[in-house]
Design an enzyme around this catalytic site. Structure first.
Site, PDB file in Angstrom:
ATOM      1  N   SER A 131      45.645  29.074  36.487  1.00  0.00           N
ATOM      2  CA  SER A 131      45.036  29.712  35.319  1.00  0.00           C
ATOM      3  C   SER A 131      45.487  31.159  35.133  1.00  0.00           C
ATOM      4  CB  SER A 131      43.510  29.656  35.419  1.00  0.00           C
ATOM      5  OG  SER A 131      43.061  30.243  36.628  1.00  0.00           O
ATOM      6  N   ASP A 353      33.241  36.745  36.401  1.00  0.00           N
ATOM      7  CA  ASP A 353      34.674  36.490  36.520  1.00  0.00           C
ATOM      8  C   ASP A 353      35.412  37.815  36.717  1.00  0.00           C
ATOM      9  OD1 ASP A 353      37.283  35.711  36.453  1.00  0.00           O
ATOM     10  OD2 ASP A 353      37.204  34.732  34.493  1.00  0.00           O
ATOM     11  N   HIS A 356      40.150  36.591  36.490  1.00  0.00           N
ATOM     12  CA  HIS A 356      41.009  36.505  35.309  1.00  0.00           C
ATOM     13  C   HIS A 356      40.950  37.808  34.529  1.00  0.00           C
ATOM     14  CE1 HIS A 356      39.972  32.268  36.328  1.00  0.00           C
ATOM     15  NE2 HIS A 356      41.282  32.103  36.115  1.00  0.00           N
TER      16      HIS A 356
END
Length: 378
Positions: A131, A353, A356
């Protein structure tokens, strides 16, 4: 008497002619010598300047405020997934959008998407990885789209690879998900991570540019890891040292590069390790538990948390590859961006998160460096 006078006059003229010729020769020699030195000095200076340009390190520098940023508006990009679209999902601050990476020894050229597409007309570019690769792929898709907003595009993401094509230029930018680069095979005993198998590599052949990445999942344990066993040669193990496993898997990929890549046809990049920010002590703020509420980068050019363990492994493995592979060594410049994560402002990622990156945001700089390296822009 007249005869002697005539002779003496002639002799005098001859002597004068010889003197003039001699002086001309000296002057000419000095001119050529000086000109030769000038050419030599210019050549040396030129080589020195060229050497300085070639040796410029894009990866050492600091972040500076720049009101001309960001390079695009995420609300105008149709390729941003909810997990990276921080503004859409309620992030209240925008200062993190206004920082530009400034290398210490040179200028990082501003991204020019139209120039990118013109230069790479008819080519295919594939990102291969997890990702984090998707994060960079979406960033490049948005940067190109913002540069040519009215260009015809086609986009398919029903299966891997995701494919975005800029029809007016014949340029395709693809994302192929491969969490570990090496294979995970399902069998009677469950899912097996095979450190010496890379059958998926058949899908990576025939591209003009390949940008690889893996690291994010190698340290995941328990229910978050997508395999049940790990196979190392003839041994099938329940688990093993993760750094050792990472080194073995990356070595398998390196052998695949050596065997399959023709440098005349394919340029290869490896996206360096993307860091996380779950411990404020790593950047000198022990009271900060994670990236939540961080709005500015770390100032300066050093990160107190030190390197990520996998960095040394990446560099060691890359040194074994006989084919040219450009390392996008983005770890340090990304470590300094504790403010650039989605934190709780993610549409698809539950919880906090700090792995990311928001778009627009930090991965745009990764792609600026890719652009500079791809076209040798110094």
């Amino acid at each position: 008497m007249g005869s002697k006078t005539h002779l003496s006059f002639g002799l005098l003229c001859a002597c004068l002619a010889l003197l003039v010729a001699s002086l001309h020769g000296i002057t000419t020699e000095r001119f050529h010598h000086a000109n030769k030195n000038k050419q030599h000095n210019n050549g040396t200076a030129g080589r020195r300047d060229q050497s300085k340009r070639i040796s410029c390190d894009f990866f050492q520098g600091s972040w500076v405020y720049d009101d001309t940023y960001p390079l695009y508006d995420s609300s105008s990009c149709p390729f941003v997934e909810p997990e990276f679209d921080c503004q859409k999902h309620g992030r209240p601050d925008k200062l993190y959008l206004k920082y530009r990476w400034m290398p210490n020894a040179c200028d990082l050229p501003r991204f020019n998407g139209k120039d990118f597409l013109e230069r790479w007309r008819g080519k295919k570019i594939m990102f291969v990885g997890d990702s984090i690769s998707q994060n960079q792929w979406e960033s490049l898709a948005c940067m190109l789209h913002a540069s040519v907003p009215y260009a015809r595009t086609s986009f398919t993401r029903s299966k891997t690879p995701w494919t975005l094509t800029f029809e007016d230029y014949g340029v395709s930018v693809l994302f192929y998900r491969s969490t570990y680069l090496v294979d995970i095979i399902s069998g009677p005993r469950g899912r097996v991570l095979k450190l010496d198998s890379i059958e998926g590599g058949k899908e990576w052949l025939g591209y003009d540019v390949l940008i690889f990445n893996t690291w994010h999942w190698w340290t995941h344990t328990g229910k978050s890891q997508p395999w049940d066993y790990v196979q190392d040669g003839g041994q099938v193990l329940k688990d093993m040292d993760r750094l050792q496993a990472f080194s073995k898997g990356l070595t398998t990929w390196a052998k695949w590069i050596n065997y399959n890549i023709n440098p005349a046809a394919t340029k290869v990049f490896f996206q360096g390790i993307s860091p996380t920010h779950y411990r404020g002590s790593d950047w000198g703020e022990p009271t900060a538990g994670d990236c939540s509420k961080q709005t500015q980068p770390v100032s300066g050019s050093t990160y107190s948390g030190g390197p990520v363990p996998g960095q040394g492994i990446v560099k060691n493995v890359l040194s074994t590859i006989s084919k040219p592979v450009y390392l996008l060594d983005i770890t340090l410049l990304s470590q300094l961006r504790k403010d650039a994560h989605p934190s709780k402002y993610s549409g698809d990622h539950p919880g906090m998160d700090c792995s990311h990156w928001c778009l627009a945001g930090l991965p745009d700089t990764w792609n600026q460096i890719l652009y500079a390296a791809l076209f040798n822009k110094k």
